[in-house]
Scaffold this motif. Structure first.
Motif, PDB file in Angstrom:
ATOM      1  N   ASP A  13     -92.586 -74.266 -45.730  1.00 27.40           N
ATOM      2  CA  ASP A  13     -91.802 -73.204 -46.342  1.00 27.40           C
ATOM      3  C   ASP A  13     -92.214 -71.817 -45.869  1.00 27.40           C
ATOM      4  OD1 ASP A  13     -94.264 -73.166 -47.508  1.00 27.40           O
ATOM      5  OD2 ASP A  13     -93.553 -72.980 -49.570  1.00 27.40           O
ATOM      6  N   ASP A  14     -93.074 -71.709 -44.868  1.00 31.04           N
ATOM      7  CA  ASP A  14     -93.599 -70.403 -44.463  1.00 31.04           C
ATOM      8  C   ASP A  14     -92.836 -69.876 -43.249  1.00 31.04           C
ATOM      9  OD1 ASP A  14     -94.996 -68.114 -44.108  1.00 31.04           O
ATOM     10  OD2 ASP A  14     -96.968 -69.048 -43.909  1.00 31.04           O
ATOM     11  N   ALA A  15     -91.671 -69.305 -43.508  1.00 28.58           N
ATOM     12  CA  ALA A  15     -90.846 -68.797 -42.417  1.00 28.58           C
ATOM     13  C   ALA A  15     -91.511 -67.644 -41.681  1.00 28.58           C
ATOM     14  CB  ALA A  15     -89.487 -68.348 -42.966  1.00 28.58           C
ATOM     15  N   SER A  16     -92.426 -66.930 -42.339  1.00 31.55           N
ATOM     16  CA  SER A  16     -93.041 -65.779 -41.679  1.00 31.55           C
ATOM     17  C   SER A  16     -93.848 -66.183 -40.452  1.00 31.55           C
ATOM     18  CB  SER A  16     -93.935 -65.007 -42.660  1.00 31.55           C
ATOM     19  OG  SER A  16     -95.097 -65.739 -42.990  1.00 31.55           O
ATOM     20  N   LEU A  17     -94.293 -67.436 -40.398  1.00 25.69           N
ATOM     21  CA  LEU A  17     -95.056 -67.879 -39.234  1.00 25.69           C
ATOM     22  C   LEU A  17     -94.170 -68.067 -38.008  1.00 25.69           C
ATOM     23  CD1 LEU A  17     -97.678 -70.363 -40.733  1.00 25.69           C
ATOM     24  CD2 LEU A  17     -98.004 -68.002 -39.980  1.00 25.69           C
ATOM     25  N   LEU A  18     -92.865 -68.070 -38.195  1.00 24.91           N
ATOM     26  CA  LEU A  18     -91.977 -68.105 -37.042  1.00 24.91           C
ATOM     27  C   LEU A  18     -91.822 -66.733 -36.396  1.00 24.91           C
ATOM     28  CD1 LEU A  18     -89.168 -70.489 -38.344  1.00 24.91           C
ATOM     29  CD2 LEU A  18     -90.790 -70.953 -36.493  1.00 24.91           C
ATOM     30  N   VAL A  19     -92.209 -65.673 -37.113  1.00 30.50           N
ATOM     31  CA  VAL A  19     -92.125 -64.321 -36.556  1.00 30.50           C
ATOM     32  C   VAL A  19     -93.438 -64.042 -35.827  1.00 30.50           C
ATOM     33  CG1 VAL A  19     -91.552 -61.917 -37.027  1.00 30.50           C
ATOM     34  CG2 VAL A  19     -90.645 -63.707 -38.484  1.00 30.50           C
ATOM     35  N   ARG A  20     -93.629 -64.762 -34.772  1.00 31.38           N
ATOM     36  CA  ARG A  20     -94.821 -64.666 -33.932  1.00 31.38           C
ATOM     37  C   ARG A  20     -94.361 -64.542 -32.491  1.00 31.38           C
ATOM     38  NH1 ARG A  20     -96.535 -64.254 -38.384  1.00 31.38           N
ATOM     39  NH2 ARG A  20     -98.448 -65.104 -39.269  1.00 31.38           N
ATOM     40  N   GLY A  21     -95.221 -63.982 -31.650  1.00 30.27           N
ATOM     41  CA  GLY A  21     -94.814 -63.798 -30.262  1.00 30.27           C
ATOM     42  C   GLY A  21     -93.713 -62.758 -30.179  1.00 30.27           C
ATOM     43  N   VAL A  22     -92.678 -63.059 -29.414  1.00 32.13           N
ATOM     44  CA  VAL A  22     -91.590 -62.112 -29.201  1.00 32.13           C
ATOM     45  C   VAL A  22     -90.463 -62.409 -30.192  1.00 32.13           C
ATOM     46  CG1 VAL A  22     -89.936 -61.205 -27.533  1.00 32.13           C
ATOM     47  CG2 VAL A  22     -92.209 -61.936 -26.767  1.00 32.13           C
ATOM     48  N   SER A  23     -90.084 -61.401 -30.963  1.00 27.33           N
ATOM     49  CA  SER A  23     -89.036 -61.526 -31.978  1.00 27.33           C
ATOM     50  C   SER A  23     -88.000 -60.434 -31.712  1.00 27.33           C
ATOM     51  CB  SER A  23     -89.640 -61.382 -33.383  1.00 27.33           C
ATOM     52  OG  SER A  23     -88.647 -61.459 -34.381  1.00 27.33           O
ATOM     53  N   TYR A 208     -91.304 -50.561 -31.018  1.00 28.69           N
ATOM     54  CA  TYR A 208     -91.264 -49.420 -30.095  1.00 28.69           C
ATOM     55  C   TYR A 208     -91.210 -49.865 -28.642  1.00 28.69           C
ATOM     56  CZ  TYR A 208     -91.556 -44.331 -29.827  1.00 28.69           C
ATOM     57  OH  TYR A 208     -91.255 -43.006 -29.665  1.00 28.69           O
ATOM     58  N   ALA A 209     -90.426 -50.938 -28.387  1.00 29.10           N
ATOM     59  CA  ALA A 209     -90.161 -51.455 -27.037  1.00 29.10           C
ATOM     60  C   ALA A 209     -91.396 -52.031 -26.349  1.00 29.10           C
ATOM     61  CB  ALA A 209     -89.524 -50.385 -26.150  1.00 29.10           C
ATOM     62  N   GLY A 210     -92.472 -52.225 -27.103  1.00 34.10           N
ATOM     63  CA  GLY A 210     -93.664 -52.813 -26.494  1.00 34.10           C
ATOM     64  C   GLY A 210     -94.448 -51.870 -25.613  1.00 34.10           C
ATOM     65  N   PRO A 226     -89.203 -56.119 -29.562  1.00 33.39           N
ATOM     66  CA  PRO A 226     -88.490 -55.207 -28.662  1.00 33.39           C
ATOM     67  C   PRO A 226     -86.987 -55.428 -28.769  1.00 33.39           C
ATOM     68  CG  PRO A 226     -89.179 -57.126 -27.440  1.00 33.39           C
ATOM     69  CD  PRO A 226     -89.618 -57.344 -28.876  1.00 33.39           C
ATOM     70  N   GLY A 227     -86.219 -54.704 -27.923  1.00 27.15           N
ATOM     71  CA  GLY A 227     -84.811 -55.035 -27.768  1.00 27.15           C
ATOM     72  C   GLY A 227     -84.661 -56.377 -27.077  1.00 27.15           C
ATOM     73  N   CYS A 228     -83.403 -56.779 -26.850  1.00 27.09           N
ATOM     74  CA  CYS A 228     -83.193 -58.171 -26.440  1.00 27.09           C
ATOM     75  C   CYS A 228     -82.655 -58.362 -25.033  1.00 27.09           C
ATOM     76  CB  CYS A 228     -82.263 -58.856 -27.430  1.00 27.09           C
ATOM     77  SG  CYS A 228     -80.542 -58.306 -27.346  1.00 27.09           S
ATOM     78  N   SER A 229     -82.398 -57.290 -24.277  1.00 27.41           N
ATOM     79  CA  SER A 229     -81.724 -57.468 -22.989  1.00 27.41           C
ATOM     80  C   SER A 229     -82.616 -58.068 -21.915  1.00 27.41           C
ATOM     81  CB  SER A 229     -81.184 -56.125 -22.496  1.00 27.41           C
ATOM     82  OG  SER A 229     -82.243 -55.264 -22.131  1.00 27.41           O
ATOM     83  N   MET A 230     -83.916 -57.970 -22.091  1.00 22.07           N
ATOM     84  CA  MET A 230     -84.859 -58.516 -21.103  1.00 22.07           C
ATOM     85  C   MET A 230     -85.941 -59.313 -21.827  1.00 22.07           C
ATOM     86  SD  MET A 230     -86.377 -54.830 -19.867  1.00 22.07           S
ATOM     87  CE  MET A 230     -86.491 -53.468 -21.042  1.00 22.07           C
ATOM     88  N   THR A 231     -85.494 -60.155 -22.722  1.00 22.19           N
ATOM     89  CA  THR A 231     -86.410 -60.948 -23.535  1.00 22.19           C
ATOM     90  C   THR A 231     -87.370 -61.756 -22.683  1.00 22.19           C
ATOM     91  OG1 THR A 231     -84.798 -61.098 -25.344  1.00 22.19           O
ATOM     92  CG2 THR A 231     -86.520 -62.770 -25.284  1.00 22.19           C
ATOM     93  N   GLU A 232     -86.899 -62.304 -21.582  1.00 23.82           N
ATOM     94  CA  GLU A 232     -87.752 -63.160 -20.753  1.00 23.82           C
ATOM     95  C   GLU A 232     -88.998 -62.429 -20.247  1.00 23.82           C
ATOM     96  OE1 GLU A 232     -83.432 -64.355 -19.576  1.00 23.82           O
ATOM     97  OE2 GLU A 232     -84.505 -62.573 -20.300  1.00 23.82           O
TER      98      GLU A 232
END
Length: 319
Positions: A13-23, A208-210, A226-232
């Motif tokens: 039930d801990d959805a906050s652990l999915l907000v890890r790495g790049v979000s 702040y865009a990393g 960050p923003g999403c246009s260059m997520t990779e």
């Protein structure tokens, strides 16, 4: 939600652990006439989720949330939640930016009922509310969504709001569903470290865009938004910084830094640049930003094209 591997197994039930790495924070494409491009937004969501991230956020500054009508915002949120609500491997972080506490509570509850996994709260800032009023606002929204977790966004450059670790910890003592702080102070590192070292400890993600991402990671940041246009590119930087290849991560970030540090001189500029990146990559058709907006000049457009050449191995065409 089923157990997902993020370095270790998590409680179901801990959805906050999915907000890890790049979000990533999702952008909103418009047509050349300024109307919302719903099909384009659907492609944005599909693309970002295909990069392997485990959470996305909407709507934020990068989404031009302040230029969306209530109906547009509702429709776009429904498109996003249509991708996420039946999945246990990704989380939708839905943002609340209302300045009236009653409206913020109402929007937060409605978002949870619609399928949001977490709420991102930007505290009110018009007319400089007092520190006590800010705390009361945050506590009220936390109560309204309990036990659903919250990300509290601290963006002093954009809002002028002043928060500190002591206040945030005091709120967390009474409201443990305050799980993360998005730190966008400049630099973010000191506050990230202070939050991590206190009792109770509070996890932080960097925004702040990393621009300060390597320092933020060294000081304990658990993610970046960050923003999403260059997520990779961000995914690869994060993988290196946290996967035993710190110097390689710093090198890749150093290559990105001239671009993002220039674009982040103001928020409208980076929104315009990221939209053009997405158009160049074939994600949607128009780089239109609703007025008032920054208009990229010829050199700034060439800058976008140089980035796409330099990072072509990580940013393939998506058309």
């Amino acid at each position: 939600m089923a157990t997902t591997e993020i370095g270790a197994e998590r409680p179901t039930d801990d959805a906050s652990l999915l907000v890890r790495g790049v979000s990533p924070v999702l952008e909103v494409p418009f047509t050349a006439d300024g109307d919302v491009d719903h099909a384009g937004f659907d492609r944005v969501v599909s693309y970002v989720l295909s990069t392997g991230v485990t959470s996305v956020m909407f709507p934020g500054f990068a989404s031009e949330f302040h230029k969306l009508s209530e109906d547009e915002r509702r429709q776009l949120t429904e498109i996003l939640l249509g991708h996420t609500r039946d999945r246990d491997d990704v989380a939708a972080v839905i943002a609340v930016q209302d300045h009236a506490t009653q409206l913020a509570e109402r929007r937060a509850r409605a978002s949870v009922e619609a399928g949001a996994d977490l709420i991102n709260l930007l505290p009110p800032h018009f007319l400089s509310p007092s520190r006590g009023s800010l705390a009361q606002h945050v506590r009220a929204v936390l109560t309204a969504i309990d036990p659903v977790p919250m990300v509290l966004q601290y963006a002093p450059s954009e809002t002028g709001t002043s928060l500190d670790a002591d206040l945030l910890r005091a709120i967390t003592v009474d409201h443990p569903n305050l799980r993360l702080v998005k730190v966008e102070s400049s630099p973010p590192g000191p506050l990230i470290a202070e939050l991590a070292a206190g009792t109770p400890a509070l996890a932080a993600v960097e925004g702040y865009a990393g621009v300060q991402l390597p320092d933020a990671v060294r000081r304990g940041a658990v993610g970046t938004q960050p923003g999403c246009s260059m997520t990779e590119v961000y995914v690869e930087i994060w993988r290196r910084l946290t996967g035993g290849e710190e110097e390689a991560g710093i090198d890749l970030h150093r290559r990105l830094l001239p671009y993002i540090s220039y674009w982040m001189l103001d928020t409208e500029r980076i929104i315009a640049a990221e939209k053009l990146i997405s158009v160049r990559r074939g994600l949607f058709a128009s780089a239109y930003c609703r007025e008032p907006a920054h208009q990229l000049d010829s050199e700034e457009i060439r800058m976008v094209d140089r980035l796409l050449v330099e990072f072509a191995d990580l940013l393939p065409h998506l058309g």
